[in-house]
Design an enzyme around this catalytic site. Structure first.
Site, PDB file in Angstrom:
ATOM      1  N   HIS A  34       0.862  -1.186   0.000  1.00  0.00           N
ATOM      2  CA  HIS A  34       0.000   0.000   0.000  1.00  0.00           C
ATOM      3  C   HIS A  34       0.901   1.240   0.000  1.00  0.00           C
ATOM      4  O   HIS A  34       2.148   1.108  -0.037  1.00  0.00           O
ATOM      5  CB  HIS A  34      -0.957  -0.013   1.193  1.00  0.00           C
ATOM      6  CG  HIS A  34      -0.280  -0.263   2.508  1.00  0.00           C
ATOM      7  ND1 HIS A  34       0.643   0.605   3.056  1.00  0.00           N
ATOM      8  CD2 HIS A  34      -0.385  -1.304   3.378  1.00  0.00           C
ATOM      9  CE1 HIS A  34       1.065   0.132   4.209  1.00  0.00           C
ATOM     10  NE2 HIS A  34       0.476  -1.039   4.431  1.00  0.00           N
ATOM     11  N   HIS A  37       4.062   1.298   2.180  1.00  0.00           N
ATOM     12  CA  HIS A  37       5.264   0.632   1.654  1.00  0.00           C
ATOM     13  C   HIS A  37       5.921   1.497   0.573  1.00  0.00           C
ATOM     14  O   HIS A  37       7.146   1.585   0.485  1.00  0.00           O
ATOM     15  CB  HIS A  37       4.891  -0.718   1.031  1.00  0.00           C
ATOM     16  CG  HIS A  37       4.296  -1.702   1.994  1.00  0.00           C
ATOM     17  ND1 HIS A  37       2.978  -2.112   1.934  1.00  0.00           N
ATOM     18  CD2 HIS A  37       4.845  -2.363   3.037  1.00  0.00           C
ATOM     19  CE1 HIS A  37       2.760  -2.995   2.898  1.00  0.00           C
ATOM     20  NE2 HIS A  37       3.857  -3.162   3.571  1.00  0.00           N
ATOM     21  N   LYS A 149       4.865   2.788  11.731  1.00  0.00           N
ATOM     22  CA  LYS A 149       3.599   2.216  12.220  1.00  0.00           C
ATOM     23  C   LYS A 149       3.884   1.001  13.107  1.00  0.00           C
ATOM     24  O   LYS A 149       3.230   0.790  14.105  1.00  0.00           O
ATOM     25  CB  LYS A 149       2.683   1.837  11.058  1.00  0.00           C
ATOM     26  CG  LYS A 149       1.326   1.439  11.592  1.00  0.00           C
ATOM     27  CD  LYS A 149       0.413   1.024  10.493  1.00  0.00           C
ATOM     28  CE  LYS A 149      -0.444  -0.110  10.910  1.00  0.00           C
ATOM     29  NZ  LYS A 149       0.245  -1.384  11.021  1.00  0.00           N
ATOM     30  N   GLN A 153       8.479  -2.888  16.494  1.00  0.00           N
ATOM     31  CA  GLN A 153       9.302  -3.677  15.565  1.00  0.00           C
ATOM     32  C   GLN A 153      10.569  -2.917  15.162  1.00  0.00           C
ATOM     33  O   GLN A 153      11.682  -3.461  15.190  1.00  0.00           O
ATOM     34  CB  GLN A 153       8.468  -4.038  14.334  1.00  0.00           C
ATOM     35  CG  GLN A 153       9.265  -4.606  13.190  1.00  0.00           C
ATOM     36  CD  GLN A 153       8.387  -5.085  12.043  1.00  0.00           C
ATOM     37  OE1 GLN A 153       7.805  -6.144  12.129  1.00  0.00           O
ATOM     38  NE2 GLN A 153       8.304  -4.329  10.973  1.00  0.00           N
TER      39      GLN A 153
HETATM   40  O1  PAF Z   1       6.729  -5.338   8.847  1.00  0.00           O
HETATM   41  C1  PAF Z   1       6.727  -6.342   8.101  1.00  0.00           C
HETATM   42  O2  PAF Z   1       6.136  -6.343   7.026  1.00  0.00           O
HETATM   43  C2  PAF Z   1       7.458  -7.585   8.577  1.00  0.00           C
HETATM   44  O3  PAF Z   1       7.369  -7.755   9.952  1.00  0.00           O
HETATM   45  C3  PAF Z   1       8.911  -7.660   8.093  1.00  0.00           C
HETATM   46  C4  PAF Z   1       9.750  -6.543   8.699  1.00  0.00           C
HETATM   47  C5  PAF Z   1       8.979  -7.577   6.582  1.00  0.00           C
HETATM   48  C6  PAF Z   1       9.533  -8.995   8.531  1.00  0.00           C
HETATM   49  O4  PAF Z   1       8.833 -10.077   8.008  1.00  0.00           O
END
Ligand code: PAF
Length: 288
Positions: A34, A37, A149, A153
């Protein structure tokens, strides 16, 4: 734009680009692309000369009751979007390429991964950090681009990169939102019209809290309680957590938190069968 699915081909393409003096940027994704990205691709293009996007739905970051099988995989559309966005190379491996054998080695970032998402998605971050390190070792980029977002992570990945001396620079790019505030997510496609309306409570409450804290109308601790209250009172939304934390440590804000730390308000909630996360940075009054 080339698409490759083996590590050998990937390394060949990247080595050729590097030999030509190009700086390599990497955008790791699970596809279902989307505008969020694509904003990472935009940032990658601004800072590197050869942009590699990885598209891989990583099974090790999904729990047994999560949506691995129904996770959207619109590959042809994704490739068209990559082409239009100016991606140079897409790495789209099969599961057997990334995990040719049962892994004996995993990367874990204790502490940061034990709170918030970690308490609701056991093992999730172990899967994320492991696959991100594997992907970085496969692509060998100079710089990697992550979305804000997924706040927790990106923090974990930064910690992993620092702790393990991974030779890559990490960039975190702003969350992209729909006009009405909904944070873009590949999982938004699962929302019915009514559920989408309910989901708007998340971004609206976060924005309301941001205004309260930044206008110094309430303390961050009181704002955290207000955020919880607003979301717990939203019909159709099952709150997992709503909290204001230190943006570096993820420690919940308290009366003893120094007024100079950067804060972030984070929310996770279930709407029907879809789980959404969102967050907003809170500009500290003393730092304005
Ligand atoms: O954020 C994501 O789309 C996933 O967690 C990633 C960083 C590609 C790892 O699979």
């Amino acid at each position: 734009m080339n698409t490759v699915s083996t590590i050998e081909k990937l390394r060949e393409e990247v080595a050729t680009a590097r030999l030509a003096g190009k700086r390599i940027g990497c955008v790791p994704t699970m596809g279902a692309l989307h505008a969020g990205h694509l904003s990472l691709v935009e940032a990658a293009k601004a800072e590197s000369d050869f942009v590699v996007m990885t598209i891989f739905v990583n099974p090790t970051q999904f729990g047994p009751n999560e949506d691995l099988t129904k996770y959207p995989r619109p590959l042809e559309e994704d490739l068209a979007k990559c082409r239009d966005a100016g991606v140079d190379l897409v790495f789209h491996p099969d599961v057997e390429v990334v995990y040719p054998r049962a892994n004996a080695t995993f990367v874990e970032v204790p502490g940061l991964s034990d709170v918030l998402e970690g308490t609701f998605r056991s093992g999730h971050f172990r899967g994320v950090t492991t696959v991100v390190l594997k992907l970085l070792n496969m692509v060998l980029p100079d710089v990697v681009f992550l979305g804000r977002k997924d706040f927790q992570q990106q923090l974990l990945i930064r910690q992993m990169v620092a702790d393990l001396d991974v030779p890559v620079e990490v960039r975190t790019c702003p969350t992209v939102r729909e006009e009405d505030g909904l944070a873009l997510s590949s999982r938004n496609v699962f929302l019915s019209r009514a559920e989408r309306e309910t989901a708007l409570a998340i971004s609206r409450s976060l924005e309301q809290i941001r205004r309260l804290v930044e206008g110094e109308a309430v303390s961050p601790v009181a704002a955290g309680s207000e955020l919880k209250r607003l979301l717990m009172e939203t019909d159709g939304l099952l709150l997992n957590y709503a909290t204001i934390v230190d943006a570096a440590t993820l420690e919940e804000v308290s009366e003893s938190t120094s007024p100079t730390v950067d804060l972030v308000a984070l929310v996770a909630a279930r709407i029907g069968s879809t789980r959404l996360i969102d967050n907003i940075p809170l500009c500290n009054a003393l730092k304005k």
